[in-house]
Every structure is written in C-alpha cells, then in structure tokens.
Design a protein around this motif. Structure first.
Motif, PDB file in Angstrom:
ATOM      1  N   SER A 269       0.836  -1.206   0.000  1.00 54.52           N
ATOM      2  CA  SER A 269       0.000   0.000   0.000  1.00 54.52           C
ATOM      3  C   SER A 269       0.874   1.261   0.000  1.00 54.52           C
ATOM      4  O   SER A 269       2.094   1.178  -0.019  1.00 54.52           O
ATOM      5  CB  SER A 269      -0.916  -0.033   1.230  1.00 54.52           C
ATOM      6  OG  SER A 269      -0.158  -0.345   2.378  1.00 54.52           O
TER       7      SER A 269
ATOM      8  N   PRO B   1      -4.305  -2.194  -5.188  1.00 56.16           N
ATOM      9  CA  PRO B   1      -4.634  -1.890  -3.788  1.00 56.16           C
ATOM     10  C   PRO B   1      -5.235  -3.084  -3.067  1.00 56.16           C
ATOM     11  O   PRO B   1      -5.085  -3.209  -1.846  1.00 56.16           O
ATOM     12  CB  PRO B   1      -5.657  -0.758  -3.897  1.00 56.16           C
ATOM     13  CG  PRO B   1      -5.411  -0.133  -5.231  1.00 56.16           C
ATOM     14  CD  PRO B   1      -4.950  -1.249  -6.123  1.00 56.16           C
TER      15      PRO B   1
ATOM     16  N   SER C  70      -6.208   2.605   4.777  1.00 52.85           N
ATOM     17  CA  SER C  70      -5.710   1.505   3.948  1.00 52.85           C
ATOM     18  C   SER C  70      -5.622   1.952   2.495  1.00 52.85           C
ATOM     19  O   SER C  70      -6.321   2.873   2.059  1.00 52.85           O
ATOM     20  CB  SER C  70      -6.660   0.306   4.056  1.00 52.85           C
ATOM     21  OG  SER C  70      -7.868   0.596   3.378  1.00 52.85           O
ATOM     22  N   GLY C  71      -4.756   1.254   1.740  1.00 51.18           N
ATOM     23  CA  GLY C  71      -4.633   1.544   0.305  1.00 51.18           C
ATOM     24  C   GLY C  71      -5.962   1.328  -0.403  1.00 51.18           C
ATOM     25  O   GLY C  71      -6.328   2.089  -1.308  1.00 51.18           O
ATOM     26  N   THR C  72      -6.689   0.314   0.016  1.00 50.52           N
ATOM     27  CA  THR C  72      -7.987   0.026  -0.618  1.00 50.52           C
ATOM     28  C   THR C  72      -8.968   1.173  -0.374  1.00 50.52           C
ATOM     29  O   THR C  72      -9.668   1.612  -1.296  1.00 50.52           O
ATOM     30  CB  THR C  72      -8.577  -1.278  -0.027  1.00 50.52           C
ATOM     31  OG1 THR C  72      -7.590  -2.295  -0.137  1.00 50.52           O
ATOM     32  CG2 THR C  72      -9.839  -1.693  -0.760  1.00 50.52           C
TER      33      THR C  72
END
Ligand SMILES: NC(=O)C1=CN([C@@H]2O[C@H](COP(=O)(O)OP(=O)(O)OC[C@H]3O[C@@H](n4cnc5c(N)ncnc54)[C@H](OP(=O)(O)O)[C@@H]3O)[C@@H](O)[C@H]2O)C=CC1
Ligand SMILES: O=C(O)C1=N[C@H](C(=O)O)C[C@H](O)C1
Length: 253
Positions: free
Chosen positions: A84, A110, A148-150
C-alpha cells in the motif's frame, strides 16, 4: 508430442511477511509457476535477478516499495505490487521509470481479493446517484498505514465519479469537531479507519440519499482471499505492459 511450457519464474519480496509467506506457498502449489527467489528485509534484491525471476511479487511496506519497483524496472522484471501507500506522485514516478521500457509491466493493486475489486467498481458505479458517501475500513492492529490503500483508492474512484457527474458537495452541518472525529478526507470523501484485534481486512462504503442508504461491505476473513487475484496478476502481467493500477484492469470489468 506436445511439449510442456517452462514454469513461470517468480520472485517474492517480503517473503517472510504475512502476505509474502502466503504468496510463496500459493505460487509453489500452482502447476504453471515456481518460486525462484525469496527476499526479505536485509536480503539482496540482486538475488531476484541472479535467479532469473520473470515476475516479482512485492508485499513489503510503503517505506521500501519504491526502491523495489525501481530495481525490477532496471532489471527488466515485471512487478506485481500489493504493498500500500501509493498516491498520484508515486504512480507518476513509476510511469516515468517505465517509459523507456515499453514491454515491461508494473501492476499496483490496492486489493487482490476479487470481492474487494468488485466492491470498488460497484462503488464507482453508485457514486453519481447518492448525495452522501463515507468509507469505513477495518483492519488487524498490526497494519502500519492508515487509511488503507484500498480505502484511499475507493475514495478516489468515488470522488472522481462524483466530480465527473457534477454531484453537489455532500451535506454536512459539522462546525465543531474533535480532531479525527470526521475521519480523513480523500478527494471529497471521508474515510474512517478502525484497528481491531481479530480482524483481517474489511471495508464498508455507505451511500445515503433522501429516504435510502446503500452499504457495500467486503470482508477478507483469511489472507487466502488475496491469492486467486495474485495468481491472475502473475499469469497476466506480461500481456499488460506499462503501469496498471487496480486488478480490475486485468479483469475486463
Ligand atoms: N494488495 C493487497 O491485496 C494486500 C496488500 N497488503 C499490503 O501489503 C503490505 C505487506 O503487508 P503484510 O504482509 O501484512 O506485512 P508484513 O509486515 O507481515 O510483511 C512485510 C514483510 O516485508 C519485509 N520487508 C521490510 N522491508 C523490506 C525490504 N526492504 N526488502 C524486503 N523485505 C522487506 C518485512 O520484514 P520486517 O518485518 O523484518 O521488517 C516483512 O517480512 C502492506 O502494505 C499491506 O497493506 C496486504 C494484504 C493484501
Ligand atoms: O495491511 C493489510 O492487511 C491490507 N492492506 C491492503 C490495504 O491497505 O488496502 C489490502 C487489504 O486491505 C489488506
């Protein structure tokens, strides 16, 4: 007589980590690929090139991932990146590195869980139809980065879709706020991060408009949930030269 294709030669960076170890087991169990190099903190990246890795999978940390990608590009190795911490500036840098290497692929994903990828796409589709939307991500307490990257990617997709559709700013009367109470802004979308023992990786995208809400929830209950996506990426990356962001780019969504 038919000849069997040689197994794809895969290197793993972050190989002793939670995700890297799972990737090593999964790649070893796949019939069409093999792990030729496992690199973790303190190991030489040159082991990857010496072992003839054709594709590298990186699950390390935002602090070191750019150096790892640079190494892969310099050594003509495709890179499947799950780590991430990517923003527009980092993505631009990777694209610049790739420009003189038109046959090489880098995938920044991601989230490799198929349900998470679908959920991000569904969120993008829903975005123009709702006045309000906020993202809540919930993760295990060993996670070092927030949001988070997501969640950051989801919020960016929603924000871009809202802007493209000309949606009005979200209603919000807050004038007095304890620091952090309303989360952090990514584009115009608020993202809230929870860290709880017992969790792995979970996300809710909550949309609201007059008289209705829509909640998109995805749960990764085991790190195995990411493995079909990793295998898809390793098998497909040579057919996708250049920089791709999001596994959906390999899924024809
Ligand atoms: N895209 C996706 O689907 C997913 C992405 N992730 C992301 O993947 C990343 C890793 O997550 P996770 O496996 O849980 O983390 P871990 O901390 O368990 O694993 C990271 C590993 O990388 C190692 N490492 C650190 N620096 C280097 C370096 N310079 N070279 C090689 N290895 C290094 C660490 O070693 P040490 O501990 O000694 O520092 C550790 O073994 C995170 O950014 C996370 O957000 C996670 C799950 C799914
Ligand atoms: O650190 C994790 O665990 C995860 N990291 C990724 C992220 O930051 O979005 C993907 C998934 O949520 C698990």
């Amino acid at each position: 007589m038919t000849t069997q294709a040689e197994p794809l030669r895969v290197g793993v960076i972050g190989a002793r980590g939670r995700m890297g170890a799972e990737v090593c087991r999964t790649v070893e169990a796949a019939p069409d690929m093999e792990v030729v190099a496992m690199v973790d903190a303190g190991d030489w990246l040159f082991n990857l090139a010496d072992a003839g890795a054709q594709v590298v999978v990186d699950f390390t940390s935002p602090d070191v991932v750019m150096d790892n990608i640079r190494f892969c590009v310099d050594n003509d190795i495709h890179a499947v990146v799950g780590t991430s911490g990517f923003d527009a500036q980092r993505l631009g840098t990777v694209a610049e590195w790739l420009a003189p290497k038109p046959e090489l692929g880098v995938l920044i994903a991601p989230n490799f869980a198929i349900g998470a990828v679908l959920s991000m796409r569904f969120a993008e589709l829903a975005a123009p139809y709702y006045e309000s939307v906020e993202v809540i991500e919930l993760h295990h307490p060993r996670k070092v980065d927030a949001p988070s990257g997501t969640a950051a990617h989801t919020a960016r997709l929603i924000s871009q879709a809202r802007e493209a559709a000309g949606v009005d700013p979200m209603p919000d009367a807050t004038t007095q706020e304890a620091p952090g109470a309303r989360g952090t802004l990514v584009g115009d979308v608020r993202v809230h991060s929870l860290r709880l023992a017992g969790l792995i990786a979970h996300q809710e995208v909550v949309f609201g408009t007059e008289g209705e809400t829509l909640t998109l929830r995805h749960d990764s209950l085991d790190r195995k949930s990411f493995m079909p996506g990793v295998l898809l990426a390793v098998r497909s990356i040579a057919k996708h030269p250049g920089l791709s962001v999001g596994l959906d780019k390999y899924m024809d969504l």
